[in-house]
Design a protein around this motif. Structure first.
Motif, PDB file in Angstrom:
ATOM      1  N   ARG A 448      53.935  59.351 -13.884  1.00  0.00           N
ATOM      2  CA  ARG A 448      53.201  58.101 -14.051  1.00  0.00           C
ATOM      3  C   ARG A 448      51.696  58.335 -14.000  1.00  0.00           C
ATOM      4  N   ASN A 449      51.308  59.495 -13.541  1.00  0.00           N
ATOM      5  CA  ASN A 449      49.885  59.830 -13.526  1.00  0.00           C
ATOM      6  C   ASN A 449      49.758  61.353 -13.598  1.00  0.00           C
ATOM      7  N   ARG A 450      48.525  61.783 -13.743  1.00  0.00           N
ATOM      8  CA  ARG A 450      48.237  63.203 -13.944  1.00  0.00           C
ATOM      9  C   ARG A 450      48.781  64.056 -12.784  1.00  0.00           C
ATOM     10  N   ALA A 451      48.650  63.546 -11.574  1.00  0.00           N
ATOM     11  CA  ALA A 451      49.079  64.326 -10.402  1.00  0.00           C
ATOM     12  C   ALA A 451      50.578  64.598 -10.437  1.00  0.00           C
ATOM     13  N   ASP A 452      51.347  63.677 -11.057  1.00  0.00           N
ATOM     14  CA  ASP A 452      52.799  63.878 -11.128  1.00  0.00           C
ATOM     15  C   ASP A 452      53.165  65.111 -11.952  1.00  0.00           C
ATOM     16  N   LEU A 453      52.222  65.596 -12.777  1.00  0.00           N
ATOM     17  CA  LEU A 453      52.517  66.780 -13.600  1.00  0.00           C
ATOM     18  C   LEU A 453      52.350  68.069 -12.792  1.00  0.00           C
ATOM     19  N   GLY A 454      51.918  67.943 -11.538  1.00  0.00           N
ATOM     20  CA  GLY A 454      51.818  69.116 -10.661  1.00  0.00           C
ATOM     21  C   GLY A 454      50.531  69.885 -10.883  1.00  0.00           C
ATOM     22  N   GLU A 455      50.506  71.085 -10.314  1.00  0.00           N
ATOM     23  CA  GLU A 455      49.283  71.890 -10.343  1.00  0.00           C
ATOM     24  C   GLU A 455      48.777  72.080 -11.775  1.00  0.00           C
ATOM     25  N   ASP A 456      47.450  72.004 -11.949  1.00  0.00           N
ATOM     26  CA  ASP A 456      46.829  72.191 -13.262  1.00  0.00           C
ATOM     27  C   ASP A 456      46.202  73.581 -13.285  1.00  0.00           C
ATOM     28  N   PHE A 457      46.694  74.434 -14.196  1.00  0.00           N
ATOM     29  CA  PHE A 457      46.195  75.822 -14.233  1.00  0.00           C
ATOM     30  C   PHE A 457      44.995  75.976 -15.163  1.00  0.00           C
ATOM     31  N   GLY A 458      44.597  74.867 -15.795  1.00  0.00           N
ATOM     32  CA  GLY A 458      43.485  74.921 -16.753  1.00  0.00           C
ATOM     33  C   GLY A 458      44.036  74.759 -18.161  1.00  0.00           C
ATOM     34  N   GLY A 459      43.139  74.352 -19.076  1.00  0.00           N
ATOM     35  CA  GLY A 459      43.526  74.214 -20.488  1.00  0.00           C
ATOM     36  C   GLY A 459      44.643  73.204 -20.701  1.00  0.00           C
ATOM     37  N   GLY A 460      44.925  72.357 -19.677  1.00  0.00           N
ATOM     38  CA  GLY A 460      45.978  71.346 -19.819  1.00  0.00           C
ATOM     39  C   GLY A 460      47.356  71.842 -19.400  1.00  0.00           C
ATOM     40  N   LEU A 461      47.485  73.124 -19.049  1.00  0.00           N
ATOM     41  CA  LEU A 461      48.795  73.664 -18.643  1.00  0.00           C
ATOM     42  C   LEU A 461      49.092  73.253 -17.198  1.00  0.00           C
ATOM     43  N   ALA A 478      53.963  85.377 -16.423  1.00  0.00           N
ATOM     44  CA  ALA A 478      52.758  84.652 -16.851  1.00  0.00           C
ATOM     45  C   ALA A 478      52.429  85.009 -18.301  1.00  0.00           C
ATOM     46  N   GLU A 479      52.687  86.262 -18.680  1.00  0.00           N
ATOM     47  CA  GLU A 479      52.391  86.655 -20.058  1.00  0.00           C
ATOM     48  C   GLU A 479      53.254  85.864 -21.056  1.00  0.00           C
ATOM     49  N   ASP A 480      54.544  85.704 -20.728  1.00  0.00           N
ATOM     50  CA  ASP A 480      55.420  84.903 -21.619  1.00  0.00           C
ATOM     51  C   ASP A 480      54.799  83.521 -21.823  1.00  0.00           C
ATOM     52  N   ILE A 481      54.335  82.939 -20.698  1.00  0.00           N
ATOM     53  CA  ILE A 481      53.844  81.555 -20.748  1.00  0.00           C
ATOM     54  C   ILE A 481      52.482  81.468 -21.435  1.00  0.00           C
ATOM     55  N   LEU A 482      51.580  82.372 -21.091  1.00  0.00           N
ATOM     56  CA  LEU A 482      50.192  82.254 -21.572  1.00  0.00           C
ATOM     57  C   LEU A 482      50.028  82.668 -23.033  1.00  0.00           C
ATOM     58  N   TRP A 483      50.834  83.646 -23.483  1.00  0.00           N
ATOM     59  CA  TRP A 483      50.565  84.208 -24.819  1.00  0.00           C
ATOM     60  C   TRP A 483      51.642  83.948 -25.848  1.00  0.00           C
ATOM     61  N   ARG A 484      52.856  83.552 -25.417  1.00  0.00           N
ATOM     62  CA  ARG A 484      53.893  83.312 -26.425  1.00  0.00           C
ATOM     63  C   ARG A 484      54.413  81.878 -26.416  1.00  0.00           C
ATOM     64  N   ARG A 485      54.703  81.275 -25.242  1.00  0.00           N
ATOM     65  CA  ARG A 485      55.199  79.895 -25.253  1.00  0.00           C
ATOM     66  C   ARG A 485      54.028  78.950 -25.559  1.00  0.00           C
ATOM     67  N   SER A 486      52.893  79.198 -24.912  1.00  0.00           N
ATOM     68  CA  SER A 486      51.670  78.454 -25.254  1.00  0.00           C
ATOM     69  C   SER A 486      50.666  79.548 -25.637  1.00  0.00           C
ATOM     70  N   ARG A 487      49.541  79.193 -26.157  1.00  0.00           N
ATOM     71  CA  ARG A 487      48.502  80.209 -26.362  1.00  0.00           C
ATOM     72  C   ARG A 487      47.351  79.911 -25.408  1.00  0.00           C
ATOM     73  N   GLN A 488      47.712  79.407 -24.235  1.00  0.00           N
ATOM     74  CA  GLN A 488      46.698  78.948 -23.290  1.00  0.00           C
ATOM     75  C   GLN A 488      45.969  80.106 -22.613  1.00  0.00           C
ATOM     76  N   GLY A 489      46.459  81.334 -22.805  1.00  0.00           N
ATOM     77  CA  GLY A 489      45.741  82.493 -22.278  1.00  0.00           C
ATOM     78  C   GLY A 489      44.295  82.508 -22.761  1.00  0.00           C
ATOM     79  N   LEU A 490      44.057  81.926 -23.949  1.00  0.00           N
ATOM     80  CA  LEU A 490      42.692  81.898 -24.500  1.00  0.00           C
ATOM     81  C   LEU A 490      41.822  80.857 -23.795  1.00  0.00           C
ATOM     82  N   HIS A 491      42.464  79.881 -23.172  1.00  0.00           N
ATOM     83  CA  HIS A 491      41.702  78.756 -22.616  1.00  0.00           C
ATOM     84  C   HIS A 491      41.617  78.776 -21.095  1.00  0.00           C
ATOM     85  N   ILE A 492      42.462  79.586 -20.453  1.00  0.00           N
ATOM     86  CA  ILE A 492      42.526  79.557 -18.984  1.00  0.00           C
ATOM     87  C   ILE A 492      41.786  80.771 -18.435  1.00  0.00           C
ATOM     88  N   ASP A 493      40.869  80.528 -17.517  1.00  0.00           N
ATOM     89  CA  ASP A 493      40.067  81.643 -16.990  1.00  0.00           C
ATOM     90  C   ASP A 493      40.879  82.482 -15.991  1.00  0.00           C
TER      91      ASP A 493
END
Ligand SMILES: Cc1cc2nc3c(=O)[nH]c(=O)nc-3n(C[C@H](O)[C@H](O)[C@H](O)COP(=O)(O)OP(=O)(O)OC[C@H]3O[C@@H](n4cnc5c(N)ncnc54)[C@H](O)[C@@H]3O)c2cc1C
Length: 520
Positions: A448-461, A478-493
């Motif tokens: 129902r709100n942003r907090a319900d989505l749990g911890e925010d790792f950056g880049g919207g993930l 983390a590699e599976d998640i950052l570089w293949r399921r999402s491409r958020q590795g480019l956006h998350i520091d």
């Protein structure tokens, strides 16, 4: 259907119809099609899904304009027809892209480009994408980033794809139709026994023996190694390994169009808008003889790619600008062409079916674009030995998971998600629908709100998305998640990536604790 090798095979257990080796696009495409026809399927992938060639592509669903120069009309026609089909069945992860092809008199005359594009517009039959046209670069905004000596260009259309997600979505649909998909599971050995294949597979928990009536060797760059070392089967067909690399730099031009540049060596190099803030530049063609798992971009490839685009762009791209690179090995069918760029991009399916024994099909070559049709061809070839695979193809018009976007397509799905989850930013809603289509609603769930989505790792993930990827998409690291399921590795520091690692560690620990509590 699994058994412990130390106890031998339980002959009373029904063999699978198909054991597929390789969780790249060709393996999962065949698994989906076969499972949908009612076959029992086991697919083993030694690493993560799409962890090799199928996530290292230029990410285009394209007919392959340049293949016309090599008279590859069959391939280009099939790929153009597939382009239309894939745009329709996976409109979330595959969408149109226009390409600007500046005319460079030194490489190819304008009449040749015009003729090639005419064929490209017509070879595939009915097309929903805009047809090609000429533009004056001094009058059209697409000319702005280009050097003033380029006066004219052609604009044509193709598709772009989230390549590793196409693999995962095929695997999910195969699973939904009953296939058993095992990642981090390697085929170690296989032999023909009593009319079926007896195969030893290995994962972190040890080895198991499985039986299957048919074996599909979809191991991509490892196809020959599987035949020679794992199965000890000879073939006259050979694979030609050709490395291709890409660089990613901060966005170097405005607009949603891509550029296709002709090099003096007659090769072409693409510059494609990537992940909103970046430009993807590739690729190269370098013969590769070492282990395909070891492939890396070399410094001279980075320089070559920078030089290629600098012939055209006003603002220079330098090796120092590069924020990410990736490289892959094309498993091309060896047609004895002299240079690596000229080797056919078409595929060859090799069937070995001694009477009364388990059938074997090996795949040489192929494109992401043609994977669906390749799967149909593969099943046609296997059907005489495995009648369950006979019957009409079904994959041409059935949406891939999340691809049922409904009336209004992508944009209206984004608007619906924002209306249902107003706490999502416009960028987050866009990204979720782009990656998951209608399955985005499963991720958002009852939040129902942003907090319900749990911890925010950056880049919207968020933790909610990470949990979904682990539960539904075979993500482990983390590699599976950052570089293949999402491409958020480019956006998350680095700090965000470290928090993701800690989150995954804590989850693993919780699973271990609950297992030992149950055992106790
Ligand atoms: C640089 C480059 C750019 C490209 N660009 C495009 C493009 O824009 N558009 C396009 O349509 N195509 C493109 N392609 C081609 C396309 O990427 C490939 O044809 C396709 O990904 C090959 O898929 P595959 O399933 O055959 O191989 P892979 O994706 O490599 O899958 C084979 C899998 O088999 C697994 N495996 C191997 N041995 C075993 C074993 N013993 N047990 C279990 N698993 C095993 C491997 O781990 C691997 O994951 C490009 C290719 C490259 C390299």
């Amino acid at each position: 259907m699994l058994s412990d090798p130390s106890r031998g095979v339980n002959a009373a257990q029904q063999p699978y119809d198909l054991l597929i080796v390789g969780g790249g696009i060709n393996g999962v495409g065949i698994a989906r099609d076969a499972a949908g026809r009612g076959a029992s399927v086991l697919l083993v992938e030694q690493h993560d899904l799409a962890s090799h060639t199928s996530s290292a592509s230029t990410k285009l669903i394209h007919g392959g304009l340049r293949y016309l120069e090599y008279y590859e009309f069959r391939l280009v026609r099939e790929a153009l027809i597939e382009r239309e089909r894939l745009l329709a069945i996976a409109p979330h992860i595959i969408w149109p892209l226009s390409f600007v092809l500046p005319h460079s008199r030194l490489v190819r005359p304008a009449w040749m480009l015009r003729m090639g594009l005419f064929l490209y517009d017509h070879l595939g039959g009915r097309m929903t994408l805009p047809r090609s046209r000429g533009v004056r670069l001094d009058r059209d905004p697409v000319g702005t980033p280009l050097r003033p000596e380029y006066r004219r260009a052609f604009i044509y259309s193709d598709g772009r794809v989230l390549d590793s997600r196409l693999v995962v979505l095929n695997a999910m649909d195969a699973r939904a139709k009953g296939a058993d998909i095992r990642t981090r599971t390697r085929l170690v050995a296989a032999r023909r026994v009593d009319g079926v294949w007896e195969a030893t597979i290995e994962d972190a928990s040890g080895q198991q023996v499985v039986r299957a009536r048919g074996l599909v060797n979809a191991a991509g760059p490892w196809v020959e190694r599987i035949l020679r070392d794992t199965l000890a089967i000879g073939t006259s067909k050979q694979v030609r390994l050709v490395k291709g690399s890409h660089i990613v730099v901060p966005r170097c031009f405005e607009g949603e169009q891509a550029y296709i540049f002709q090099n003096p060596d007659r090769r072409i190099v693409f510059a494609i808008p990537y992940e909103r803030d970046f430009t993807l530049i590739g690729t190269t063609d370098i013969p590769w003889a070492a282990d395909p798992g070891e492939v890396r971009i070399a410094d001279d490839e980075v320089r070559y790619l920078c030089e290629s685009v600098n012939r055209y762009f006003r603002k220079a791209v330098t090796p120092e600008d590069v924020v990410w690179t990736y490289a892959g090995v094309r498993p091309l069918y060896d047609d004895a062409a002299q240079n690596a760029s000229a080797v056919t991009r078409d595929y060859v399916l090799d069937v070995d079916a001694p009477p009364g024994e388990g059938v074997l099909l090996s795949i040489f070559g192929g494109k992401i674009t043609t994977y669906r049709r390749l799967a149909e061809h593969a099943l046609e070839k296997l059907a005489p030995s495995l009648p369950v695979l006979g019957g009409a193809g079904w994959t041409a018009s059935r949406p891939l998971p999340g691809g049922d976007l409904g009336p209004g397509g992508f944009e209206s799905a984004v608007a619906r998600l924002r209306a249902d989850a107003p706490f999502l930013s416009a960028d987050d809603a866009w990204r979720l629908v782009r990656n998951y289509g209608t399955l985005a609603w499963e991720i958002v769930g009852t939040a129902r709100n942003r907090a319900d989505l749990g911890e925010d790792f950056g880049g919207g993930l968020t933790a909610r998305e990470v949990d979904y990827l682990i539960a539904q998409e075979w993500a482990v690291t983390a590699e599976d998640i950052l570089w293949r399921r999402s491409r958020q590795g480019l956006h998350i520091d680095g700090a965000g990536q470290a928090r993701l690692e800690r989150y995954l560690d804590a989850r693993r620990e919780a699973v271990r604790d609950s297992r030992s509590a149950m055992a106790g």
